[in-house]
Design a protein around this motif. Structure first.
Motif, PDB file in Angstrom:
ATOM      1  N   GLU A 136     -28.843  52.594 -38.669  1.00 28.10           N
ATOM      2  CA  GLU A 136     -27.716  53.528 -38.726  1.00 28.10           C
ATOM      3  C   GLU A 136     -26.897  53.377 -39.996  1.00 28.10           C
ATOM      4  OE1 GLU A 136     -26.761  54.490 -34.085  1.00 28.10           O
ATOM      5  OE2 GLU A 136     -25.878  52.652 -34.913  1.00 28.10           O
ATOM      6  N   THR A 137     -27.029  52.255 -40.673  1.00 30.37           N
ATOM      7  CA  THR A 137     -26.304  52.065 -41.926  1.00 30.37           C
ATOM      8  C   THR A 137     -26.915  52.884 -43.051  1.00 30.37           C
ATOM      9  OG1 THR A 137     -25.728  49.823 -41.227  1.00 30.37           O
ATOM     10  CG2 THR A 137     -25.480  50.326 -43.565  1.00 30.37           C
ATOM     11  N   THR A 138     -28.241  53.061 -43.042  1.00 35.15           N
ATOM     12  CA  THR A 138     -28.910  53.743 -44.159  1.00 35.15           C
ATOM     13  C   THR A 138     -29.569  55.055 -43.758  1.00 35.15           C
ATOM     14  OG1 THR A 138     -31.103  52.688 -43.925  1.00 35.15           O
ATOM     15  CG2 THR A 138     -29.400  51.461 -45.129  1.00 35.15           C
ATOM     16  N   GLN A 139     -29.351  55.530 -42.531  1.00 39.01           N
ATOM     17  CA  GLN A 139     -29.902  56.826 -42.149  1.00 39.01           C
ATOM     18  C   GLN A 139     -29.512  57.906 -43.160  1.00 39.01           C
ATOM     19  OE1 GLN A 139     -28.787  58.034 -38.188  1.00 39.01           O
ATOM     20  NE2 GLN A 139     -29.798  56.297 -37.227  1.00 39.01           N
ATOM     21  N   VAL A 140     -30.458  58.789 -43.444  1.00 35.52           N
ATOM     22  CA  VAL A 140     -30.212  59.872 -44.402  1.00 35.52           C
ATOM     23  C   VAL A 140     -29.726  61.075 -43.600  1.00 35.52           C
ATOM     24  CG1 VAL A 140     -31.169  61.192 -46.321  1.00 35.52           C
ATOM     25  CG2 VAL A 140     -32.054  58.904 -45.819  1.00 35.52           C
ATOM     26  N   ARG A 141     -28.451  61.069 -43.291  1.00 37.33           N
ATOM     27  CA  ARG A 141     -27.914  62.048 -42.340  1.00 37.33           C
ATOM     28  C   ARG A 141     -27.934  63.471 -42.871  1.00 37.33           C
ATOM     29  NH1 ARG A 141     -25.460  57.230 -41.065  1.00 37.33           N
ATOM     30  NH2 ARG A 141     -25.358  56.773 -38.825  1.00 37.33           N
ATOM     31  N   ASP A 142     -27.816  63.653 -44.186  1.00 32.86           N
ATOM     32  CA  ASP A 142     -27.837  65.017 -44.700  1.00 32.86           C
ATOM     33  C   ASP A 142     -29.220  65.646 -44.586  1.00 32.86           C
ATOM     34  OD1 ASP A 142     -28.910  63.354 -46.645  1.00 32.86           O
ATOM     35  OD2 ASP A 142     -28.159  64.560 -48.314  1.00 32.86           O
ATOM     36  N   ARG A 143     -30.228  64.827 -44.350  1.00 39.16           N
ATOM     37  CA  ARG A 143     -31.588  65.333 -44.134  1.00 39.16           C
ATOM     38  C   ARG A 143     -32.011  65.233 -42.677  1.00 39.16           C
ATOM     39  NH1 ARG A 143     -34.173  68.092 -48.395  1.00 39.16           N
ATOM     40  NH2 ARG A 143     -33.162  67.372 -50.314  1.00 39.16           N
ATOM     41  N   GLY A 144     -31.172  64.579 -41.850  1.00 42.30           N
ATOM     42  CA  GLY A 144     -31.526  64.405 -40.454  1.00 42.30           C
ATOM     43  C   GLY A 144     -32.670  63.442 -40.241  1.00 42.30           C
ATOM     44  N   THR A 145     -32.839  62.478 -41.153  1.00 45.95           N
ATOM     45  CA  THR A 145     -33.951  61.533 -41.053  1.00 45.95           C
ATOM     46  C   THR A 145     -33.436  60.123 -40.797  1.00 45.95           C
ATOM     47  OG1 THR A 145     -33.976  61.352 -43.477  1.00 45.95           O
ATOM     48  CG2 THR A 145     -35.507  62.910 -42.472  1.00 45.95           C
ATOM     49  N   GLY A 146     -34.377  59.209 -40.602  1.00 41.43           N
ATOM     50  CA  GLY A 146     -34.040  57.840 -40.245  1.00 41.43           C
ATOM     51  C   GLY A 146     -33.632  57.013 -41.441  1.00 41.43           C
ATOM     52  N   ALA A 147     -33.907  55.711 -41.361  1.00 45.13           N
ATOM     53  CA  ALA A 147     -33.482  54.782 -42.398  1.00 45.13           C
ATOM     54  C   ALA A 147     -34.060  55.157 -43.757  1.00 45.13           C
ATOM     55  CB  ALA A 147     -33.913  53.365 -42.035  1.00 45.13           C
ATOM     56  N   SER A 148     -33.307  54.828 -44.790  1.00 42.34           N
ATOM     57  CA  SER A 148     -33.810  55.004 -46.146  1.00 42.34           C
ATOM     58  C   SER A 148     -35.058  54.142 -46.351  1.00 42.34           C
ATOM     59  CB  SER A 148     -32.736  54.612 -47.166  1.00 42.34           C
ATOM     60  OG  SER A 148     -31.613  55.460 -47.069  1.00 42.34           O
TER      61      SER A 148
END
Length: 394
Positions: free
Chosen positions: A105-117
């Motif tokens: 949850e610290t590195t999720q790519v929220r603007d893409r709706g994807t999981g960890a970086s």
């Protein structure tokens, strides 16, 4: 430093780029000593170009020696030897605490709706510079890197970055019963290692499927029963059932993913998207992208009723047609996703011993200097020169 960078479809180059710098107090800088080329890198090379910018540094399978550590790093010191997992995971959030490091949850790519970086894996996963380079900035220095001993060659440990945990999770998710059976579709690095791990963990029958002779021979030598896709084609499911009293295997591992053979319409769509400007190509993939689903449809056919399909090959389509009637009727269970690398480290480290039960010391077919990276990508993409696994040495 020198680094392998993306410049367009089937166009990667080794260039001089700025050295990475410490940006946060828990960062480390790793001097890379070995870095793998993954089948997932070929998806960037071939299909997912719209999500990359020219100059992006590729690669997510590195290891090396700590060159510099931020002021709050206490777990490591310069000179320590480390493997870098491909998930950029913090180790402390809710998801990491539940062993789901690929969903950090610290590195999720929220603007893409994807999981960890992920290191070196496009805008979809954070556009973090990758490890096919002389140096790599690694965040979360107290939690993310895997510290390994000096002494054995890099080949002993480098696969902890991706190949080993991905293959281990594929077998774990396949839920093969004791003495059971599994079909592995695709015998590249992940599929080959998954076959070996399944045998090591007690599967009685491992059926390996590919169309490249060197891959079939290699996995046959592990003790698997291998089927040549060129011979069986669309009747592969029948061949698997012939080996399993007419039922199919208890599980199927799809280690192929979005670029399977035998899907001409989807292949044409991939080619068309690759010809579009990047911004338009992204929009098409985000809303109407389809994958070449031959391998996944084959998995649905070959698995027994009530069996499990474990998907480890990368898929990226947003409009993939699936045979839901058959899947429902056969009561198939599906598990899939990016490997949660740190979740499996404790299971794997004891197997990286001198007796080498996983065959990691001889797993690479090619060791090449980083400067030969562009040619290695082309050779790997063409499945030429017996290339199954390549390690680049900066």
């Amino acid at each position: 430093m020198r680094a392998l960078t993306y410049h367009g479809k089937r166009d990667v180059r080794v260039e001089t780029v700025p050295d990475p710098q410490i940006q946060a107090p828990t960062d480390i800088i790793v001097k890379i000593t070995s870095t793998g080329i993954c089948g997932s890198d070929l998806h960037l090379y071939e299909v997912l170009g719209p999500y990359l910018d020219p100059g992006d540094i590729l690669g997510h399978e590195p290891m090396g020696v700590v060159e510099e550590a931020g002021p709050e790093v206490t777990f490591l010191a310069p000179g320590d030897r480390v493997v870098v997992p491909f998930n950029v995971s913090c180790g402390h959030c809710y998801m990491c605490g539940h062993g789901l490091h690929s969903q950090c949850e610290t590195t999720q790519v929220r603007d893409r709706g994807t999981g960890a970086s992920l290191f070196g894996f496009s805008k979809l996963y954070g556009q973090v510079p990758g490890g096919q380079a002389e140096y790599l900035r690694v965040p979360f220095g107290n939690d993310l890197p895997i510290k390994v001993p000096h002494g054995p060659p890099d080949d002993r440990f480098v696969y902890l970055s991706d190949v080993l945990p991905t293959a281990w999770q594929a077998v774990e998710y396949a839920a093969i019963p004791p003495g059971g059976s599994v079909t592995v579709l695709g015998l590249g690095p992940i599929g080959a290692m998954a076959a070996k791990i399944a045998l090591l963990r007690g599967a009685e029958l491992v059926v390996g499927v590919d169309m490249v002779p060197e891959r079939l021979d290699r996995v046959s030598s592990y003790g698997a029963t291998c089927l040549d896709l060129r011979r069986h084609g669309k009747k592969l499911g029948d061949a698997v059932r012939d080996l399993t009293h007419g039922r199919g295997t208890d599980a199927v591992i799809d280690a192929v993913g979005m670029e399977a053979h035998g899907a001409p319409i989807a292949k044409a769509a991939h080619t068309a998207v690759g010809l579009l400007p990047d911004a338009l190509g992204q929009r098409v993939m985000d809303t109407a992208g389809i994958d070449r689903l031959t391998a996944l449809h084959t998995a649905v056919d070959a698995v027994r009723r009530g069996g499990t399909i474990s998907i480890v090959g990368v898929y990226g389509g947003s409009a993939d047609p699936m045979p839901m009637l058959t899947m429902f009727d056969k009561q198939i269970q599906l598990r899939m996703g990016q490997a949660n690398v740190k979740r499996w480290t404790d299971d794997l480290l004891p197997l990286l011993s001198d007796d080498d039960p996983l065959g990691v010391d001889t797993f690479a077919t090619h060791h090449l200097p980083l400067e030969e990276g562009p040619q290695a990508y082309e050779t790997f993409q063409k499945k030429a020169d017996g290339m199954i696994k390549t390690l680049l040495v900066p």
